[in-house]
Design an enzyme around this catalytic site. Structure first.
Site, short mmCIF file in Angstrom:
data_model
loop_
_atom_site.label_atom_id
_atom_site.label_comp_id
_atom_site.label_asym_id
_atom_site.label_seq_id
_atom_site.Cartn_x
_atom_site.Cartn_y
_atom_site.Cartn_z
N CYS A 97 -24.32 -56.42 -29.35
CA CYS A 97 -23.65 -55.26 -29.95
C CYS A 97 -24.55 -54.58 -30.99
CB CYS A 97 -22.32 -55.66 -30.58
SG CYS A 97 -22.45 -56.35 -32.24
N ASP A 115 11.77 -54.00 -22.53
CA ASP A 115 12.25 -55.36 -22.29
C ASP A 115 12.76 -55.97 -23.58
OD1 ASP A 115 9.55 -55.23 -23.28
OD2 ASP A 115 9.43 -57.40 -23.01
N ASP A 159 -4.96 -57.66 -24.05
CA ASP A 159 -5.10 -56.86 -25.27
C ASP A 159 -4.73 -57.74 -26.45
OD1 ASP A 159 -2.06 -56.70 -24.83
OD2 ASP A 159 -2.31 -55.79 -26.79
N CYS A 194 -25.04 -56.64 -34.25
CA CYS A 194 -25.94 -57.78 -34.12
C CYS A 194 -27.38 -57.36 -33.86
CB CYS A 194 -25.44 -58.72 -33.02
SG CYS A 194 -23.91 -59.56 -33.49
N GLY A 240 6.33 -62.25 -23.63
CA GLY A 240 6.97 -63.44 -24.19
C GLY A 240 6.05 -64.63 -24.36
N CYS A 284 -25.35 -62.08 -29.13
CA CYS A 284 -24.58 -60.86 -28.88
C CYS A 284 -25.49 -59.64 -28.80
CB CYS A 284 -23.55 -60.69 -30.00
SG CYS A 284 -22.56 -59.19 -29.84
N GLN A 340 9.71 -61.88 -18.42
CA GLN A 340 10.13 -62.70 -19.56
C GLN A 340 10.61 -64.06 -19.07
OE1 GLN A 340 9.62 -62.16 -22.65
NE2 GLN A 340 9.21 -59.97 -22.81
N PHE A 375 8.40 -54.72 -28.14
CA PHE A 375 7.89 -55.83 -28.94
C PHE A 375 7.89 -55.50 -30.42
CE2 PHE A 375 4.79 -58.67 -30.82
CZ PHE A 375 5.15 -59.88 -30.26
N ASP A 410 2.51 -49.53 -24.54
CA ASP A 410 3.58 -50.51 -24.43
C ASP A 410 4.91 -49.78 -24.58
OD1 ASP A 410 3.73 -49.84 -27.07
OD2 ASP A 410 3.37 -51.85 -27.85
N SER A 411 6.00 -50.49 -24.44
CA SER A 411 7.31 -49.81 -24.43
C SER A 411 7.87 -49.64 -25.82
CB SER A 411 8.29 -50.63 -23.61
OG SER A 411 8.60 -51.83 -24.31
N GLY A 412 7.27 -50.30 -26.79
CA GLY A 412 7.84 -50.28 -28.14
C GLY A 412 8.79 -51.44 -28.35
N HIS A 456 -18.51 -55.82 -33.52
CA HIS A 456 -18.94 -57.11 -32.98
C HIS A 456 -17.80 -57.84 -32.27
CE1 HIS A 456 -20.48 -61.05 -32.37
NE2 HIS A 456 -19.43 -61.52 -33.02
#
Ligand SMILES: [Zn+2]
Length: 394
Positions: free
Chosen positions: A313, A144, A272, A316, A222, A311, A194, A94, A90-92, A342
């Protein structure tokens, strides 16, 4: 490079493949968050075994510690963290807006104080491109201004205008770096859209960004910052009609299982969220039949079923709730690892299943059934929902 091929659609939902220099990403896809260059508690082989293809790392955190130049010297983020699959940074922006201390937002950039030691730093559109180049992720995000959830129209409009001016500068610097180091095509730059919950501002901004040229993909920013779910779904529908079809759309910071399915239905491809690992640290797990459950509760004391019987995983397949609950209550590290494995697998698999269903033309029916079952159980033990991605500082 950075080709996005759509293989099938159902309504607005899309199944596709995003090609990066470090491999292909079948979409829809959930990207585990490796805030500080590690998906908390898991080795890269375990992350890969979950079926995750692409991971995310946070520019703000890695810039402050250990420092992007050191990461560059050590061969870049892929080599540094021993992850040879695709990475997105990410751009940092946020984190600066949500996590860093006192700050000043100016047209040339943002002045902020490190949450680690209070030292003063400045991020500009140019410096953020430089930092992300040094880290060396496959996909880098434009800098942004994310107006906070609940911001008024004027604030949102100003943030849009500034984001647009910053985007032009990000791209100019991005292209300049490519010329300087002769490695064109190593990274893709995604703009961040945005406009808060204002449909016309969203439309306007998407138009303006699209008018600047052809982008390899789009970040939708946003959202998941405290607005209502209805606002989020409506904005996604507005953007679905505005964005070019053949480019991946990354819905930033989303989300929880139900949110992921709702967003896939509205044309989003990449996701994410820190919730899988953060919830794991609180002993909270997602299950297909019972929604979100708090593993500490007494009724799991002698429960011999796995966390989620549906599940596949490692946690589990190997352990029952009684044992995992014991680990959670005792504050054992293994509890966090098992529940992280999990929860991450739960989201990765949900996105994979959505992909299969879209290809088979049964996504809509499956989604409705899934959500109905999941939501009818929601609240049954569910702890307060932790919202948004401030980058998981601790
Ligand atoms: Zn599991």
């Amino acid at each position: 490079m950075f080709d996005y091929r759509i293989e099938s659609t159902e309504g607005s939902a899309r199944a596709g493949t995003f090609t990066t220099p470090h491999g292909e990403v079948p979409t829809p896809a959930f990207m585990p968050v490796g805030t500080q260059g590690t998906v908390k508690g898991l080795i890269p082989e375990e992350v890969a075994a979950l079926g995750a293809r692409m991971v995310l790392a946070n520019t703000y955190h890695l810039y402050l510690r250990p420092g992007h130049e050191l990461v560059r010297t050590l061969g870049g983020l892929h080599a540094f963290m021993r992850w040879d699959g695709p990475i997105l940074t990410d751009s940092g922006g946020f984190q600066v807006f949500s996590l860093a201390g006192i700050r000043e937002v100016r047209d040339d950039g943002v002045v902020f104080k490190s949450h680690l030691d209070g030292s003063a730093h400045t991020f500009t559109p140019e410096s953020v491109m430089d930092v992300q180049r040094a880290l060396g992720a496959d996909v880098v995000m434009a800098f942004d201004e994310c107006a906070p959830g609940g911001a008024g129209r004027t604030h949102a409009q100003e943030a849009n205008e500034r984001t647009l001016r910053w985007l032009a500068r990000c791209r100019a610097r991005f292209l300049e770096i490519e010329r300087e180091d002769g490695a064109a095509g190593a990274q893709a730059l995604f703009p961040v859209l945005q406009g808060n919950v204002f449909d016309d501002l969203r439309r306007e901004h998407a138009h303006a960004v699209g008018g600047m040229g052809d982008w390899p993909g789009y970040g939708i920013g946003g959202l998941s910052v405290g607005e209502s779910k209805d606002d989020m779904w409506r904005v996604l529908e507005v953007l679905d009609s505005e964005l070019p079809v053949g480019r991946p759309r990354y819905l930033m910071g989303v989300g929880y299982p139900g949110d992921l399915l709702e967003a896939v239905a509205r044309g989003c491809d990449l996701f994410d969220c820190v919730a899988p690992t953060r919830n794991a640290r609180h002993g909270t797990a997602w299950t297909t039949e019972e929604g979100q459950v708090n593993l500490k509760v007494a009724r799991f004391r002698d429960d011999t079923r796995p966390i989620d019987p549906g599940c596949d995983c490692y946690a589990c397949a190997r352990y029952d709730r009684a044992y995992v609950r014991h680990l959670v209550v005792a504050g054992e590290w293994l509890a966090v690892r098992l529940v992280s494995i999990h929860n991450l697998r739960f989201l990765v698999r949900l996105a994979q299943e959505a992909r299969t269903r879209i290809a088979g033309g049964t996504f809509e029916t499956w989604r409705n059934d899934w959500l109905e079952r999941y939501r009818s159980a929601e609240g049954y033990d569910s702890t307060a929902t932790l919202h948004a991605n401030e980058g998981e500082p601790r």
